[in-house]
Motif scaffolding. Sequence first.
Motif, mmCIF file in Angstrom:
data_model
loop_
_atom_site.group_PDB
_atom_site.id
_atom_site.type_symbol
_atom_site.label_atom_id
_atom_site.label_comp_id
_atom_site.label_asym_id
_atom_site.label_seq_id
_atom_site.Cartn_x
_atom_site.Cartn_y
_atom_site.Cartn_z
ATOM 1 N N GLU B 295 0.834 -1.192 0.000
ATOM 2 C CA GLU B 295 0.000 0.000 0.000
ATOM 3 C C GLU B 295 0.872 1.247 0.000
ATOM 4 O O GLU B 295 1.880 1.329 0.682
ATOM 5 N N LEU B 301 -6.278 0.357 -5.234
ATOM 6 C CA LEU B 301 -6.108 -1.080 -5.307
ATOM 7 C C LEU B 301 -6.933 -1.612 -6.477
ATOM 8 O O LEU B 301 -8.141 -1.393 -6.544
ATOM 9 N N TRP B 342 -1.401 -2.482 -6.009
ATOM 10 C CA TRP B 342 -1.599 -1.056 -5.745
ATOM 11 C C TRP B 342 -1.086 -0.266 -6.934
ATOM 12 O O TRP B 342 0.028 -0.470 -7.398
#
Lengths: 292, 369
Positions: B295, B301, B342
């Motif tokens: 992340e 995402l 991500w």
Amino acid sequence: MAQRKFTPGSLERERRKQRILRVSMYLFLIAASLPIVIGYLWLFVGAFTGNLVYGLVPQSFTVENWSFLWDPPSPAWPDIWRTFFNTFFLAAGVTLIMVVVSTSAAYVVSRMYFPGRSMILASTLILHAFPAITLLIALYYILRTLGLLDSLWGVILVRAGLMVPFGIWVMKGFFDDIPWDIEMSALIDGATRFQTFWKVMLPLVKPGIAAIAVFAFMAGWAEYIFLVTFVRDPNSWTLSSYINAIIGNYRFTNYGLLAAVSLFYMFPVLLFFLLTQKLLMKVTVGGIKGGR
Amino acid sequence: MASIKLEQLTKRFGKVVAVNNLNLEVKDGEFIALLGPSGCGKTTTLLMIAGIYRPTQGKIYFDDVLVNDVAPKDRYVGLVFQSYALYPHMKVYDNIAFPLKLAKVPRKEIDRKVYEVAKLTKIEELLDRMPGQLSGGQQQRVALCRALVKEPEILLLDEPLSNLDARLRIETRAEIKRLQRELGITTILVTHDQVEALTMSERVAVMHAGVLQQYGPPDELYDRPRNLFVASFIGDPPMNLIPVELERTDGRLRLVADSFVLPLAEEWENMLGQIPEASFTLGVRPEDVRISTEEKANALLGEVFLTEPLGGGTLVHFMFGEISFRVLASREIKMDVGDKFWLVPDQSKLHIFTKDGLSVREVGRRDAQ
Ligand SMILES: Nc1ncnc2c1ncn2[C@@H]1O[C@H](COP(=O)(O)OP(=O)(O)O)[C@@H](O)[C@H]1O
Ligand SMILES: [Mg+2]
């Protein structure tokens, strides 16, 4: 068709059917062209024989019928060579006017936009469909007013005038086929509008010019109705007036003479056709090839 | 050599406005491209410069001399047509010699110049052929020779490569560029192929529906497209363009469309703050997105939906609800359909367009002026 089965028998039958079809096609064509062939044959035989029995069976070989070449059959008639030259003059005059006027007019109609353009296009078609014979009397008065009666020039102008609309249509098609890019390219390469026409456009429509020239020449060579109507003076006779005189002036038409003069009349056309045949065949291919 | 200036140039054909109020300057010796989809007025512009079409309105200057009323033959312009427009009834030699013959150049001189230019484009052995006997590539060279032989001050090329096969196109691209550099001739290349325009020319003018959209060096068009049209037209694979709403949550700006939610970096605050509306189009080039397994800040995402191997890299499609988002990934990253990653778009390379299709950067700049 898709699932036809070929057995040896069906193949044989198919082949026989093809053969019968081909043979009957030939028979039909022979039958259809027989009268024409006999007609020409009669001309050839008639021109070189003495009197025909019942006008059909040749009796003897002779060149007597050809004496018109050096000796006019009637004192009132002109020298045949003068007549021949007149015929040629008429055909050439019609051809010249036809080519020059049709080509330049077609270029303008194909490439330039001006008020009334579509009307002119439509009217050329109608003019072409006009039966020339209905104009005889009107033309007679016009020619008389212009002082062109009894002159080959009058006939040349009338015949060319009647053929030019057709010539414009043919030539317009040829000009339409030349891409604008080629013409623009010439202008950018430094040509004037006239040079573009002369050096680039004209060479590309040569086949079309050849076609209308041949048509015009043949039409001029075969001209009949306007000649016998407008031209009386024997000094302005052409070969068709001459033949008209043979048929009309004798109580008993001299068929041998008629055949010989007819052959004499036809010969240049045959020669001309043989010489230009290759060119004419190209015309159907037409347009410009190569480039893109 | 000459510079070119087009001032408020307009050309109408009846009701069709082919070119609309075009302003354009080309420097002496410069190589520029006119780029746009078919029918946008490129050829019409060229033909006005060459003097074939008379502008409905506006002015054309060569070296600050008004040439509106100068005949094509006096403009010293060479033009290669898209169709090549070779004279089908003349040999290659005579095609090339035609402009010189018209200019009444002496025969010997013509001979010398034709051979010289034929050598330059390597077609000496074709001089005796007829145009119909040449391949597309050879015809194209002949057309180029014919345009160059009169040593024009301006060279105009109308889609010169569009009729060549892919391989030949790449070779010819380099060759034309080399020729132009050697001769130093002011050149305008017309093309609908952005790769051609971007690789060959120093500046590119993008046109759409007769209107100039943007004019600048290739990098500028790529990095700072002024409007949606340029953004969508330039770049291969094309830019992701997503209609979004601007939202403010917890004091932060985010662009939202369906399940696609992109937080914006602070630098955007100023630019977007000035604009009252809330609907925008977001543009992200597939190559401006980093892919990460961890992340990151300002990331989204996404789940891999489809992969397209392109040779050098892989074009990966991510789906956010109805919205498809393409990312160019390096081959090293292993990806399978269904994998989650991500995505971190480079915030300085985002493009945001208003409802009118104008780049937000432009709005900012215009207001500053
Ligand atoms: N000679 C013409 N007459 C009428 N319309 C034209 C003519 N030339 C071009 N047009 C129109 O002008 C527009 C631009 O054409 P063009 O300049 O050829 O586009 P491009 O070269 O960008 O493909 C098109 O809509 C086309 O139909
Ligand atoms: Mg074009």
